[in-house]
Scaffold this motif. Structure first.
Motif, short mmCIF file in Angstrom:
data_model
loop_
_atom_site.label_atom_id
_atom_site.label_comp_id
_atom_site.label_asym_id
_atom_site.label_seq_id
_atom_site.Cartn_x
_atom_site.Cartn_y
_atom_site.Cartn_z
N LEU A 55 5.52 8.75 5.54
CA LEU A 55 7.09 9.17 5.24
C LEU A 55 7.08 9.67 3.98
O LEU A 55 8.00 10.47 3.88
N ALA A 56 6.46 9.18 3.05
CA ALA A 56 6.53 9.32 1.61
C ALA A 56 6.27 10.92 1.57
O ALA A 56 7.02 11.63 0.75
N CYS A 57 5.16 11.22 2.15
CA CYS A 57 4.72 12.68 2.02
C CYS A 57 5.93 13.56 2.86
O CYS A 57 6.19 14.66 2.19
N ALA A 58 6.17 13.16 3.90
CA ALA A 58 7.56 13.94 4.31
C ALA A 58 8.68 14.07 3.64
O ALA A 58 9.46 15.08 3.74
N LEU A 59 8.91 13.22 2.79
CA LEU A 59 9.96 13.05 1.97
C LEU A 59 9.77 13.85 0.54
O LEU A 59 10.67 13.86 -0.13
N GLY A 60 8.78 14.54 0.36
CA GLY A 60 8.32 15.04 -0.71
C GLY A 60 7.71 14.38 -1.80
O GLY A 60 7.81 15.07 -2.98
N VAL B 120 1.71 6.55 -1.60
CA VAL B 120 2.76 5.46 -1.48
C VAL B 120 2.28 4.56 -0.51
O VAL B 120 2.20 4.79 0.77
N VAL B 121 1.82 3.29 -0.95
CA VAL B 121 1.32 2.27 0.16
C VAL B 121 2.36 1.03 0.31
O VAL B 121 1.94 0.25 0.98
N SER B 122 3.59 0.93 -0.40
CA SER B 122 4.38 -0.07 -0.12
C SER B 122 5.83 0.20 -0.36
O SER B 122 6.05 1.41 -0.83
N LEU C 13 8.07 2.92 -2.54
CA LEU C 13 8.74 4.17 -1.86
C LEU C 13 10.14 3.76 -2.46
O LEU C 13 10.54 5.21 -2.47
N ILE C 14 10.75 2.88 -2.68
CA ILE C 14 12.11 2.71 -3.04
C ILE C 14 12.24 3.14 -4.54
O ILE C 14 13.06 3.95 -4.84
N GLN C 15 11.16 2.91 -5.24
CA GLN C 15 10.98 3.41 -6.77
C GLN C 15 11.13 4.81 -6.67
O GLN C 15 11.68 5.55 -7.56
N CYS C 16 10.38 5.47 -5.97
CA CYS C 16 10.19 6.99 -6.03
C CYS C 16 11.50 7.81 -5.43
O CYS C 16 11.75 8.71 -6.14
N LEU C 17 11.98 7.21 -4.48
CA LEU C 17 13.11 7.67 -4.01
C LEU C 17 14.31 7.46 -5.01
O LEU C 17 15.10 8.28 -5.06
#
Length: 269
Positions: A244-249, A254-256, A260-264
């Motif tokens: 999912l993280a990869c698909a979002l660019g 990302v493993v947690s 993921l929320i921090q990156c978004l």
């Protein structure tokens, strides 16, 4: 402090099948490790070499400084607790409380410590209301926590969990993650054999990947799940959250959910 060491360990079953070959690694006290790989990779055999159910054909296994070849499984039970994949292979008492009391009694704990450890283990595993029940009247997912509690009650330094996520729903997975965290905070050394990549990515400090009777690599979840060649060799899939993280660019592995929320949030600023 080093709790477990494998030095060039091989194990061959009586029928001639070599289950692990030239296996070397060490585990420090307090580590929380996932052991992953396809069926036949040697994961369960390696686990049984730790608690003395199996003895190495070649090489040396030490647990808490003790050579497992020179100690019986019963002697090693003071240091290592093993939770079987199938709880029905482990349960043999007519009540949950009797099941939890058996191990500590065999180890010679006094009555007060037995009661204290049984209460602690039952509470940690969420089975306090089941103590009077026959384990076989409980669903499989709950019976698994009975076997986990029976080992926790023995207060070993090392706990090995063989496929504890199998058959668990979301609530069961959350309970399992919580007890692993509590046990690690208490200084226990934890090895979990699992096929569940999502659970592996989120809840372990280190991942050991096994394939074809060998240890391919040991590293953090981020290191393991960014290594495409390793995953292909081990026939493992990346967790959904990585995809999912990869698909979002997102460029990093990302493993947690928290990461993921921090990156978004960073992307949206």
């Amino acid at each position: 402090m080093e709790m477990i060491r494998f030095e060039n360990v091989s194990f061959v079953y009586p029928n001639g099948f070599c289950a692990v070959k030239d296996l070397s690694f060490s585990v420090q006290q307090g580590e929380n490790i996932a052991v992953v790989g396809q069926n036949g990779a040697g994961k369960s055999t390696a686990a049984k070499l730790i608690n003395g159910l199996l003895k190495p054909t070649d090489g040396k296994v030490t647990v808490a400084g003790k050579d497992t070849r020179r100690h019986s499984a019963a002697q090693l039970a003071r240091h290592v607790g093993y939770i079987f994949q199938n709880p029905d292979d482990q349960i043999f008492h007519s009540t949950v409380e009797a099941e939890l009391r058996f191990g500590p009694k065999v180890l010679g704990f006094d009555r007060e410590k037995i009661s204290r450890m049984v209460q602690y283990a039952a509470q940690l595993c969420g089975i306090e209301d089941c103590l009077h029940m026959n384990p076989y009247d409980l669903p499989l997912s709950v019976r698994k926590f009975v076997t986990i509690a029976s080992v926790i009650a023995m207060d070993p330094e090392v706990l090995i969990l063989d496929e504890p996520t199998a058959g668990q729903d979301l609530r069961g997975m959350q309970k399992l993650a919580h007890l692993l965290s509590v046990l690690q905070q208490a200084g226990k050394t934890l090895l979990t054999v699992t096929h569940h990549m999502e659970f592996t990515a989120e809840h372990f400090d280190r991942v050991m990947v096994m394939a074809n009777q060998h240890l391919l690599r040991s590293g953090s979840p981020e290191e393991i799940f960014r290594d495409s060649a390793l995953l292909e060799e081990g026939m493992l899939k990346r967790p959904f959250i990585c995809e999912l993280a990869c698909a979002l660019g997102i460029q990093e592995t990302v493993v947690s959910e928290d990461r993921l929320i921090q990156c978004l949030n960073k992307m949206l600023r």
